[in-house]
Motif scaffolding. Structure first.
Motif, short mmCIF file in Angstrom:
data_model
loop_
_atom_site.label_atom_id
_atom_site.label_comp_id
_atom_site.label_asym_id
_atom_site.label_seq_id
_atom_site.Cartn_x
_atom_site.Cartn_y
_atom_site.Cartn_z
N VAL A 179 -55.08 42.75 -7.68
CA VAL A 179 -54.58 43.75 -6.74
C VAL A 179 -53.30 43.36 -5.83
CG1 VAL A 179 -56.68 45.18 -6.44
CG2 VAL A 179 -55.86 43.29 -4.82
N LYS A 180 -52.51 44.28 -5.40
CA LYS A 180 -51.35 43.89 -4.68
C LYS A 180 -51.47 44.01 -3.16
CE LYS A 180 -47.83 46.35 -4.68
NZ LYS A 180 -46.37 47.23 -5.14
N LEU A 181 -51.14 43.25 -2.38
CA LEU A 181 -51.16 43.07 -0.95
C LEU A 181 -49.51 43.00 -0.39
CD1 LEU A 181 -53.47 41.21 1.51
CD2 LEU A 181 -50.89 40.95 1.93
N SER A 182 -49.26 43.76 0.33
CA SER A 182 -47.90 43.93 0.77
C SER A 182 -47.74 44.33 2.10
CB SER A 182 -46.92 44.91 -0.07
OG SER A 182 -47.65 46.10 -0.34
N GLY A 183 -46.48 44.20 2.84
CA GLY A 183 -45.91 44.55 3.98
C GLY A 183 -44.82 43.98 4.60
N ASP B 233 -40.18 41.58 2.98
CA ASP B 233 -41.37 42.06 2.85
C ASP B 233 -42.34 41.07 2.07
OD1 ASP B 233 -41.04 44.57 3.92
OD2 ASP B 233 -40.09 45.04 2.08
N LEU B 234 -43.61 41.04 2.40
CA LEU B 234 -44.41 39.94 1.78
C LEU B 234 -45.16 40.75 0.76
CD1 LEU B 234 -47.15 37.53 3.34
CD2 LEU B 234 -47.70 39.40 1.89
N THR B 235 -45.23 40.28 -0.56
CA THR B 235 -46.00 40.61 -1.79
C THR B 235 -46.85 39.34 -2.35
OG1 THR B 235 -44.25 42.36 -2.18
CG2 THR B 235 -45.69 41.85 -3.95
N ALA B 236 -47.90 39.88 -2.38
CA ALA B 236 -48.84 38.82 -2.59
C ALA B 236 -49.88 39.63 -3.80
CB ALA B 236 -49.70 38.11 -1.66
N TYR B 237 -50.60 38.80 -4.71
CA TYR B 237 -51.41 39.19 -6.04
C TYR B 237 -52.87 38.63 -5.45
CZ TYR B 237 -47.35 41.48 -7.61
OH TYR B 237 -46.30 42.44 -7.55
N SER B 238 -53.83 39.23 -5.59
CA SER B 238 -55.23 38.47 -5.44
C SER B 238 -55.98 39.03 -6.54
CB SER B 238 -55.90 39.04 -4.06
OG SER B 238 -55.11 38.77 -2.87
N VAL C 204 -67.91 41.34 -3.55
CA VAL C 204 -66.46 41.46 -3.94
C VAL C 204 -65.81 40.24 -3.43
CG1 VAL C 204 -64.57 42.91 -4.29
CG2 VAL C 204 -66.61 43.84 -4.29
N ARG C 205 -65.38 39.33 -4.28
CA ARG C 205 -64.43 38.07 -3.89
C ARG C 205 -62.83 38.37 -4.23
NH1 ARG C 205 -67.07 32.64 -4.66
NH2 ARG C 205 -67.99 33.36 -2.99
N LEU C 206 -62.04 38.35 -3.24
CA LEU C 206 -60.67 38.27 -3.24
C LEU C 206 -60.04 36.99 -3.15
CD1 LEU C 206 -61.48 41.52 -2.09
CD2 LEU C 206 -59.08 41.75 -2.29
N LYS C 207 -59.35 36.43 -4.07
CA LYS C 207 -58.83 35.08 -3.88
C LYS C 207 -57.32 35.40 -4.51
CE LYS C 207 -59.31 30.32 -5.52
NZ LYS C 207 -59.50 30.04 -3.91
N ALA C 208 -56.24 34.85 -3.59
CA ALA C 208 -54.72 35.13 -3.78
C ALA C 208 -54.56 34.28 -5.03
CB ALA C 208 -54.06 34.32 -2.76
N ALA C 209 -53.87 34.87 -5.94
CA ALA C 209 -53.28 34.24 -7.20
C ALA C 209 -52.00 33.65 -6.90
CB ALA C 209 -53.27 35.38 -8.47
N THR C 210 -51.22 34.57 -6.01
CA THR C 210 -49.70 34.01 -5.96
C THR C 210 -49.40 34.50 -4.36
OG1 THR C 210 -48.79 36.24 -6.34
CG2 THR C 210 -48.85 34.44 -8.23
N LEU C 211 -48.67 33.69 -3.70
CA LEU C 211 -48.07 33.85 -2.52
C LEU C 211 -46.48 33.74 -2.31
CD1 LEU C 211 -50.63 32.42 0.19
CD2 LEU C 211 -50.21 35.07 -0.20
N ARG D 213 -53.76 31.88 3.22
CA ARG D 213 -54.68 31.74 1.96
C ARG D 213 -56.04 32.07 2.61
NH1 ARG D 213 -53.56 30.71 -3.13
NH2 ARG D 213 -51.43 30.20 -3.64
N ASP D 214 -56.25 31.26 3.90
CA ASP D 214 -57.50 31.48 4.66
C ASP D 214 -57.73 32.92 4.93
OD1 ASP D 214 -57.78 28.78 4.41
OD2 ASP D 214 -56.82 28.35 6.51
N VAL D 215 -56.72 33.72 5.19
CA VAL D 215 -56.78 35.04 5.66
C VAL D 215 -57.15 36.15 4.30
CG1 VAL D 215 -55.98 37.06 6.75
CG2 VAL D 215 -55.70 34.80 7.68
N VAL D 216 -56.25 35.71 3.38
CA VAL D 216 -56.33 36.79 2.19
C VAL D 216 -57.47 36.37 1.43
CG1 VAL D 216 -55.17 37.28 0.33
CG2 VAL D 216 -53.67 36.82 2.34
#
Length: 249
Positions: free
Chosen positions: A144-148, A173-178, A188-195, A208-211
């Motif tokens: 999934v995409k996290l952005s803002g 803008d920040l765009t990361a993928y989990s 449900v576990r979300l883990k950052a694949a890219t930052l 990463r600790d937050v995402v």
């Protein structure tokens, strides 16, 4: 001829009475099953139960229900005290056997499903960030995409931004993928694949600790264990199967 007509009328009348009695029995049984499932599975409210198949009374005589559908409301997931709504929670139960006193019931097979929309999932993200569809290629990997706005997201994650770096974040803008996975059938576990490059020293690990976090789905029947998650265009869809699922007792 008159006798035949009278016989046909009686057949229709008694057939109608049988159908009516059968439907009344179904409604009563659905209420009883819902109450049993609530108490045995530790649910906060009665689920909605639909007993399929006709005639129902014949199934009762055979102490076996062909197909039972269960849907739940008020299910949520939580991460660090943050509640996230879970919708479309359903279970389809096949070949449900029960004893003569109706005190125990076991389904030969069960298929469960649930859904969390991206709008609801955003409630668990850092302030200023939204969670959304990552595109077909990444969704196929369960991402999934996290952005803002970068400055707002870093601030929402509790990361102090030195004055010297604030100007670097303007307009960025920040765009990361989990990557999303399931743990223990109810988490449900979300883990950052890219930052992206965050420009602030030491910010990546803190981000990463937050995402990276777990969402524990509360309120599911203990017999439903989810084992598959799919990232769709509208949210996360979950499914699971089980055998010899105990429903009461």
């Amino acid at each position: 001829m008159r006798a035949l007509r009278t016989l046909l009328i009686l057949v229709v009348v008694f057939g109608g009475l049988f159908v009516a009695a059968d439907r009344v029995a179904v409604y009563f049984a659905e209420d009883q099953v819902a109450s049993k499932i609530r108490s045995s599975q530790g649910l906060g409210s009665d689920p909605k139960v639909s007993i399929n198949g006709f005639p129902f009374l014949t199934q009762v005589v055979n102490t076996s229900l062909d197909d039972v559908e269960v849907s739940l409301d008020g299910v949520s997931a939580s991460a660090d005290g943050q509640a996230v709504r879970v919708t479309e929670v359903r279970a389809e139960l096949k070949d449900v056997k029960f004893d003569s006193s109706f005190s125990t019931a076991t389904a030969a097979t069960a298929t469960g499903s649930a859904r969390i929309s991206y709008a609801d999932l955003t409630g668990s993200a850092p302030h200023g960030a939204t969670v959304g569809y990552a595109g077909a290629e990444r969704a196929a990997k369960g991402q999934v995409k996290l952005s803002g706005p970068m400055g707002e997201v870093l601030d929402g994650a509790g990361i102090d931004i030195p004055a010297a770096f604030k100007s670097l974040l303007d307009g960025k803008d920040l765009t990361a993928y989990s990557t999303v996975s399931l743990v223990d059938g109810d988490t449900v576990r979300l883990k950052a694949a890219t930052l992206p490059e965050l420009y602030v020293p030491g910010a990546e690990q803190r981000m990463r600790d937050v995402v990276d976090y777990d969402l524990k789905i509360d309120g599911l029947p203990s017999s439903i264990r989810l084992d598959k998650v799919t990232a769709t265009e509208t949210g996360l869809s979950f499914s699971g199967t089980g055998t010899d699922v105990s429903l009461a007792g």
